[in-house]
Design a protein around this motif. Structure first.
Motif, PDB file in Angstrom:
ATOM      1  N   SER A  67      -2.749  -4.655   5.764  1.00  0.00           N
ATOM      2  CA  SER A  67      -3.292  -5.982   7.235  1.00  0.00           C
ATOM      3  C   SER A  67      -4.893  -5.570   5.976  1.00  0.00           C
ATOM      4  CB  SER A  67      -3.902  -4.722   7.703  1.00  0.00           C
ATOM      5  OG  SER A  67      -4.202  -3.475   7.614  1.00  0.00           O
ATOM      6  N   ASP A  68      -5.449  -4.844   5.464  1.00  0.00           N
ATOM      7  CA  ASP A  68      -6.912  -5.121   4.400  1.00  0.00           C
ATOM      8  C   ASP A  68      -6.606  -6.118   3.541  1.00  0.00           C
ATOM      9  OD1 ASP A  68      -7.916  -3.227   6.322  1.00  0.00           O
ATOM     10  OD2 ASP A  68      -7.390  -1.302   4.212  1.00  0.00           O
ATOM     11  N   VAL A  69      -5.120  -6.256   2.525  1.00  0.00           N
ATOM     12  CA  VAL A  69      -4.962  -7.285   1.989  1.00  0.00           C
ATOM     13  C   VAL A  69      -5.448  -8.294   2.124  1.00  0.00           C
ATOM     14  CG1 VAL A  69      -3.833  -8.058  -0.201  1.00  0.00           C
ATOM     15  CG2 VAL A  69      -3.506  -5.337   0.292  1.00  0.00           C
ATOM     16  N   ILE A  70      -4.436  -8.725   3.411  1.00  0.00           N
ATOM     17  CA  ILE A  70      -4.766  -9.991   4.385  1.00  0.00           C
ATOM     18  C   ILE A  70      -5.807 -10.059   4.395  1.00  0.00           C
ATOM     19  CG2 ILE A  70      -3.906 -11.046   6.340  1.00  0.00           C
ATOM     20  CD1 ILE A  70      -0.931  -9.483   5.852  1.00  0.00           C
ATOM     21  N   ALA A  71      -6.255  -9.269   5.203  1.00  0.00           N
ATOM     22  CA  ALA A  71      -7.853  -9.960   5.473  1.00  0.00           C
ATOM     23  C   ALA A  71      -9.141 -10.022   3.951  1.00  0.00           C
ATOM     24  CB  ALA A  71      -8.566  -9.006   6.190  1.00  0.00           C
ATOM     25  N   ALA A  72      -8.210  -9.657   2.761  1.00  0.00           N
ATOM     26  CA  ALA A  72      -9.399 -10.182   1.934  1.00  0.00           C
ATOM     27  C   ALA A  72      -8.647 -11.670   1.664  1.00  0.00           C
ATOM     28  CB  ALA A  72      -9.083  -9.126   0.656  1.00  0.00           C
ATOM     29  N   LEU A  73      -7.258 -11.382   1.701  1.00  0.00           N
ATOM     30  CA  LEU A  73      -6.948 -12.574   1.579  1.00  0.00           C
ATOM     31  C   LEU A  73      -7.426 -13.570   2.262  1.00  0.00           C
ATOM     32  CD1 LEU A  73      -3.216 -12.790   0.193  1.00  0.00           C
ATOM     33  CD2 LEU A  73      -5.005 -13.800  -1.116  1.00  0.00           C
ATOM     34  N   PRO A 123      -9.382   7.964   0.527  1.00  0.00           N
ATOM     35  CA  PRO A 123     -10.540   7.855   2.130  1.00  0.00           C
ATOM     36  C   PRO A 123     -10.837   6.193   2.305  1.00  0.00           C
ATOM     37  CG  PRO A 123     -11.872   9.467   0.675  1.00  0.00           C
ATOM     38  CD  PRO A 123     -10.360   9.017  -0.123  1.00  0.00           C
ATOM     39  N   GLU A 124     -10.230   6.517   3.428  1.00  0.00           N
ATOM     40  CA  GLU A 124     -10.614   4.487   3.484  1.00  0.00           C
ATOM     41  C   GLU A 124     -11.902   4.268   3.391  1.00  0.00           C
ATOM     42  OE1 GLU A 124      -8.596   2.166   5.329  1.00  0.00           O
ATOM     43  OE2 GLU A 124      -7.147   3.691   5.246  1.00  0.00           O
TER      44      GLU A 124
END
Length: 135
Positions: A125-131, A8-9
């Motif tokens: 989108s979460d991976v890009i934000a973490a980068l 879950p998120e």
């Protein structure tokens, strides 16, 4: 959680400041300095700007989807490398980093410091934000 189920998120928890976060009651871990990995640890060269490290296992369906997402992001962002590590074949590293489930994803900066950590299948989108924190 059942094998193959998407977390879950709220279960995809990333560490602020790079330290792995396991729970609100574990203040000791939150104060630990961010681990640092190098090419010898990973068995592959670090990305020039960042590295996406994925710990996978053979029968993990979310690992396959995670591999695809991380590969797409690495292809999309210059200087970012994706390294997929078989958790069962690298138990010493798994224990050192306290990897308890697969997939576990670490985002490393250019120096190999862990700046984010997540468990479960991430969204692109979460991976890009973490980068954004790593580069």
């Amino acid at each position: 959680m059942a094998r193959g189920a998407r977390a879950p998120e709220s279960a995809v928890v990333a560490a602020e400041g790079g330290a792995p976060v396991r729970g609100q009651d574990d203040d000791r871990r939150a104060a630990d300095p961010a681990p640092r990995l190098d090419a010898a640890d990973l068995g592959a060269e670090l990305g020039v700007r960042a590295t996406l490290v994925q710990f996978s296992s053979a029968f993990c369906a979310p690992c396959r989807a995670t591999r695809r997402v991380l590969g797409e992001v690495a292809d999309m962002v210059p200087g970012v490398t994706h390294v997929d590590i078989d958790a069962e074949g690298h138990l010493q590293l798994v224990r050192a980093l306290d990897v308890l489930k697969t997939p576990t994803v670490l985002v490393l900066d250019a120096d190999g410091r862990v700046v984010r950590r997540a468990v479960g299948q991430p969204r692109k989108s979460d991976v890009i934000a973490a980068l954004g924190e790593a580069v």
